[in-house]
Design a protein around this motif. Structure first.
Motif, PDB file in Angstrom:
ATOM      1  N   VAL A   1       0.863  -1.183   0.000  1.00 54.73           N
ATOM      2  CA  VAL A   1       0.000   0.000   0.000  1.00 54.73           C
ATOM      3  C   VAL A   1       0.898   1.231   0.000  1.00 54.73           C
ATOM      4  O   VAL A   1       1.752   1.398   0.881  1.00 54.73           O
ATOM      5  CB  VAL A   1      -0.956   0.011   1.216  1.00 54.73           C
ATOM      6  N   LEU A   2       0.690   2.078  -1.017  1.00 56.80           N
ATOM      7  CA  LEU A   2       1.515   3.272  -1.212  1.00 56.80           C
ATOM      8  C   LEU A   2       0.631   4.509  -1.301  1.00 56.80           C
ATOM      9  O   LEU A   2      -0.555   4.410  -1.612  1.00 56.80           O
ATOM     10  CB  LEU A   2       2.313   3.144  -2.518  1.00 56.80           C
ATOM     11  N   ASP A   3       1.230   5.677  -1.061  1.00 52.44           N
ATOM     12  CA  ASP A   3       0.489   6.917  -1.281  1.00 52.44           C
ATOM     13  C   ASP A   3       0.594   7.277  -2.766  1.00 52.44           C
ATOM     14  O   ASP A   3       1.198   6.542  -3.560  1.00 52.44           O
ATOM     15  CB  ASP A   3       0.975   8.037  -0.351  1.00 52.44           C
ATOM     16  N   ALA A   4       0.040   8.415  -3.164  1.00 53.54           N
ATOM     17  CA  ALA A   4      -0.038   8.794  -4.577  1.00 53.54           C
ATOM     18  C   ALA A   4       1.336   8.972  -5.219  1.00 53.54           C
ATOM     19  O   ALA A   4       1.481   8.786  -6.431  1.00 53.54           O
ATOM     20  CB  ALA A   4      -0.859  10.077  -4.726  1.00 53.54           C
TER      21      ALA A   4
ATOM     22  N   PRO B   1       5.482   4.327   1.110  1.00 51.73           N
ATOM     23  CA  PRO B   1       4.700   3.300   1.812  1.00 51.73           C
ATOM     24  C   PRO B   1       3.738   3.919   2.819  1.00 51.73           C
ATOM     25  O   PRO B   1       4.021   4.956   3.403  1.00 51.73           O
ATOM     26  CB  PRO B   1       5.750   2.441   2.515  1.00 51.73           C
ATOM     27  N   VAL B   2       2.589   3.266   2.990  1.00 51.55           N
ATOM     28  CA  VAL B   2       1.583   3.709   3.965  1.00 51.55           C
ATOM     29  C   VAL B   2       1.521   2.659   5.079  1.00 51.55           C
ATOM     30  O   VAL B   2       0.903   1.602   4.910  1.00 51.55           O
ATOM     31  CB  VAL B   2       0.195   3.885   3.310  1.00 51.55           C
ATOM     32  N   PRO B   3       2.193   2.928   6.219  1.00 53.08           N
ATOM     33  CA  PRO B   3       2.105   1.989   7.338  1.00 53.08           C
ATOM     34  C   PRO B   3       0.780   2.124   8.077  1.00 53.08           C
ATOM     35  O   PRO B   3       0.118   3.161   8.003  1.00 53.08           O
ATOM     36  CB  PRO B   3       3.279   2.393   8.235  1.00 53.08           C
ATOM     37  N   GLU B   4       0.392   1.068   8.764  1.00 48.23           N
ATOM     38  CA  GLU B   4      -0.799   1.056   9.619  1.00 48.23           C
ATOM     39  C   GLU B   4      -2.103   1.279   8.859  1.00 48.23           C
ATOM     40  O   GLU B   4      -3.081   1.773   9.431  1.00 48.23           O
ATOM     41  CB  GLU B   4      -0.680   2.070  10.765  1.00 48.23           C
TER      42      GLU B   4
ATOM     43  N   THR C   1      -1.023  -2.897   7.491  1.00 44.64           N
ATOM     44  CA  THR C   1       0.248  -2.854   6.777  1.00 44.64           C
ATOM     45  C   THR C   1       1.382  -2.603   7.764  1.00 44.64           C
ATOM     46  O   THR C   1       1.195  -1.970   8.808  1.00 44.64           O
ATOM     47  CB  THR C   1       0.249  -1.760   5.694  1.00 44.64           C
ATOM     48  N   ASP C   2       2.578  -3.113   7.420  1.00 42.71           N
ATOM     49  CA  ASP C   2       3.747  -2.916   8.276  1.00 42.71           C
ATOM     50  C   ASP C   2       4.377  -1.550   7.983  1.00 42.71           C
ATOM     51  O   ASP C   2       3.824  -0.746   7.216  1.00 42.71           O
ATOM     52  CB  ASP C   2       4.743  -4.069   8.101  1.00 42.71           C
TER      53      ASP C   2
ATOM     54  N   ARG D   1      -8.214   1.090   4.288  1.00 43.00           N
ATOM     55  CA  ARG D   1      -8.555   2.345   4.978  1.00 43.00           C
ATOM     56  C   ARG D   1      -7.374   2.842   5.800  1.00 43.00           C
ATOM     57  O   ARG D   1      -6.644   2.059   6.403  1.00 43.00           O
ATOM     58  CB  ARG D   1      -9.749   2.119   5.908  1.00 43.00           C
ATOM     59  N   HIS D   2      -7.246   4.155   5.799  1.00 43.38           N
ATOM     60  CA  HIS D   2      -6.261   4.847   6.636  1.00 43.38           C
ATOM     61  C   HIS D   2      -6.829   6.243   6.862  1.00 43.38           C
ATOM     62  O   HIS D   2      -7.398   6.842   5.935  1.00 43.38           O
ATOM     63  CB  HIS D   2      -4.908   4.918   5.914  1.00 43.38           C
TER      64      HIS D   2
END
Length: 160
Positions: A66-69, A73-76, A109-110, A130-131
């Motif tokens: 899971v990554l941002d735009a 990386p997008v943790p949690e 996500t880690d 979701r975040h």
């Protein structure tokens, strides 16, 4: 219904089974889909039943990043796979004790934005990510371990 855990060799013992009543054995483990004995069992008063083997088959694996735009990386982030129906061979009217867990699997996500779900039953699922800092993401996925034992996705989240 009783619950027991297996020992290091995979053996188990269940005491005080209701006599003269049909039942199935269900086995579950986080890395495998739930397993069910092939046929119903019935114990007579004072009888000890022996079940030679209750095998669990490896399920599908779903992994991703899971990554941002912009690719960070997008943790949690919460990664949830939801099933409305599962491909399974159950006796009519029978419900697995662990079915609710299998219908709705959740991981986070880690620190590197990676996630892993193992032991999933084949079938169509809805993926929800979701975040709090990002717009929720959803996608339809289909798991079929005979075609591909592992499904891997890269997911890009958009900021709110």
């Amino acid at each position: 219904a009783g619950e027991v855990e297996t020992d290091a060799q995979g053996n188990f013992r269940i005491h005080n089974v209701t006599p003269n009543r049909d039942f199935y054995l269900e086995a579950s483990h986080a890395k495998f889909p739930p397993g069910l004995s092939q046929a119903s069992l019935r114990a007579q008063p004072g009888e000890a039943l022996r079940v030679s083997q209750l095998a669990l088959t490896r399920g599908a694996t779903f992994t991703g990043h899971v990554l941002d735009a912009v690719g960070n990386p997008v943790p949690e982030a919460e990664v949830r796979v939801v099933a409305t129906r599962l491909r399974s061979q159950l006796p009519p009217g029978f419900k697995l004790l662990r079915l609710s867990r299998e219908m709705n699997r959740v991981v986070s996500t880690d620190a590197n934005g990676r996630f892993l779900l193992e032991g999933l039953v084949d079938g169509k699922r809805r993926l929800l990510v979701r975040h709090p800092q990002f717009v929720p993401y959803q996608q339809a996925i289909e798991l079929d371990r005979t075609l591909s034992p592992t499904l891997t996705l890269e997911i890009r989240l958009q900021p709110k």
